[in-house]
Scaffold this motif. Structure first.
Motif, PDB file in Angstrom:
ATOM      1  N   GLY A 199      46.778  18.715  60.324  1.00 47.27           N
ATOM      2  CA  GLY A 199      45.507  18.613  61.065  1.00 47.27           C
ATOM      3  C   GLY A 199      45.203  17.183  61.475  1.00 47.27           C
ATOM      4  O   GLY A 199      46.095  16.319  61.508  1.00 47.27           O
ATOM      5  N   ASP A 200      43.939  16.913  61.777  1.00 46.21           N
ATOM      6  CA  ASP A 200      43.525  15.584  62.231  1.00 46.21           C
ATOM      7  C   ASP A 200      43.452  14.609  61.055  1.00 46.21           C
ATOM      8  O   ASP A 200      43.296  15.020  59.913  1.00 46.21           O
ATOM      9  N   ILE A 201      43.526  13.331  61.371  1.00 44.54           N
ATOM     10  CA  ILE A 201      43.373  12.302  60.332  1.00 44.54           C
ATOM     11  C   ILE A 201      41.873  12.065  60.119  1.00 44.54           C
ATOM     12  O   ILE A 201      41.121  11.893  61.090  1.00 44.54           O
ATOM     13  N   THR A 202      41.461  12.063  58.858  1.00 38.61           N
ATOM     14  CA  THR A 202      40.072  11.721  58.513  1.00 38.61           C
ATOM     15  C   THR A 202      40.116  10.609  57.463  1.00 38.61           C
ATOM     16  O   THR A 202      41.186  10.328  56.901  1.00 38.61           O
ATOM     17  N   PHE A 203      38.979  10.010  57.165  1.00 35.55           N
ATOM     18  CA  PHE A 203      38.954   8.831  56.285  1.00 35.55           C
ATOM     19  C   PHE A 203      37.956   9.026  55.140  1.00 35.55           C
ATOM     20  O   PHE A 203      36.782   9.284  55.375  1.00 35.55           O
ATOM     21  N   SER A 204      38.472   8.885  53.900  1.00 33.50           N
ATOM     22  CA  SER A 204      37.556   8.970  52.752  1.00 33.50           C
ATOM     23  C   SER A 204      37.970   7.971  51.682  1.00 33.50           C
ATOM     24  O   SER A 204      37.575   8.085  50.528  1.00 33.50           O
ATOM     25  N   GLY A 205      38.783   6.990  52.056  1.00 34.85           N
ATOM     26  CA  GLY A 205      39.231   5.974  51.119  1.00 34.85           C
ATOM     27  C   GLY A 205      40.176   5.037  51.858  1.00 34.85           C
ATOM     28  O   GLY A 205      40.443   5.222  53.059  1.00 34.85           O
TER      29      GLY A 205
END
Ligand code: G6P
Length: 295
Positions: A199-205
């Motif tokens: 899927g898409d790249i997301t950011f949580s760290g």
């Protein structure tokens, strides 16, 4: 140089620079590192991240816009063996190579009703590097960077590189990067383990990844503001996705500790397995076009 109507020499700090201001957009380009630090379409918003902490000091790399990593990307000793061997005779291995704090020469410029272009050339101080870099920058409704690397030596050379683009976002936690579904990436923060993006790249760290086998189109979507930045590439099959997050932000130079919330790097690269092989007189062209979707 002749002064064109849409292109003027200027200074940013003590770094020689070019200011382009034409019908479609304005742009600011440092001659050090052929580094574009601003691109703003006439009726729109700035497309490159603006860093109030950036330090414009000749001879020091600048954390802003699109630093050029060349002729190796990242830490020299993390590069493929053939890249390391190509530069084993040097005695200085700065992170991201030697281009980003070197002055380029202006070798050409053109303007038309729709576009302003400038060509810059680097003759590395270390003549024995065996490569030249030429950057052509076009400012129109979109910003286009075309980097040509030529092997001017009599030996074969392997190199890596990146256009280390810093982009703005209103909230990194609500930002997605499209175009990497099913790509393999090397996770620099997990012992360089290879993984697959779903899927898409997301950011949580903290995020520091080299994607390989990448396609030539990606989108950064700032879901909070609804803004999309489109990236189109040629001559690249790898991209680096980077956000330093909380702890690394506190250690970085020229970086406010809260700045990670409103920026991300999507770097158009030739890194890892996608490094470049050049025989004598061979040239490689890497191209990046940045813009917003047509209304
Ligand atoms: O601090 P710099 O030398 O500009 O590097 C900034 C970043 O560049 C790339 O994205 C690398 O993958 C990161 O590991 C590095 O921290």
């Amino acid at each position: 140089m002749d002064v064109l109507r849409t292109l003027k020499p200027t200074l940013v700090g003590n770094i020689p620079a070019l200011l382009i201001d034409n019908t479609h957009a304005s742009a600011l380009i440092l001659l050090q590192g052929a580094q574009v630090i601003s691109f703003c379409p006439r009726q729109g918003q700035e497309l490159l991240w603006q860093n109030p902490q950036a330090c414009f000091q000749l001879g020091s790399s600048v954390r802003a816009g699109i630093p050029l990593c060349w002729p190796w990307f990242g830490q020299y000793d993390k590069n493929p063996e053939q890249v390391q061997a190509s530069f084993a005779h040097l005695n200085h291995y700065p992170a991201h190579g030697i281009a980003r704090d070197s002055l380029f020469q202006v070798i050409g410029w053109q303007e038309s009703a729709d576009e302003t272009q400038v060509q810059l050339r680097l003759h590395p101080r270390q003549a024995n590097i065996g490569l030249t870099a030429e950057m052509s920058i076009s400012v129109s409704t979109r910003l286009q960077l075309t980097l040509t690397t030529t092997n001017t030596s009599s030996r074969e050379i392997f190199c890596s590189q990146a256009l280390h683009s810093y982009f703005p976002t209103s909230n990194i936690r609500q930002t997605i990067v499209q175009g990497f579904d099913n790509s393999t990436y090397i996770d620099a923060l997990d012992n360089w383990t290879a993984k697959i993006q779903r899927g898409d790249i997301t950011f949580s760290g903290e995020t520091d990844r080299v994607y390989t086998g990448t396609r030539n189109q990606s989108n950064i979507i700032d879901t909070e503001s609804g803004r999309t930045i489109q990236l189109q590439t040629n001559g690249s099959h790898s991209s680096v996705i980077w956000n330093p997050w909380i702890e690394k932000s506190q250690r970085l130079s020229q970086f406010d500790e809260t700045a990670y919330q409103t920026m991300l790097c999507v770097e158009t690269a030739n890194a890892a397995d996608d490094h470049i092989y050049l025989k004598p007189d061979d040239a490689h062209t890497l191209q990046l076009t940045i813009g917003e979707p047509a209304p």
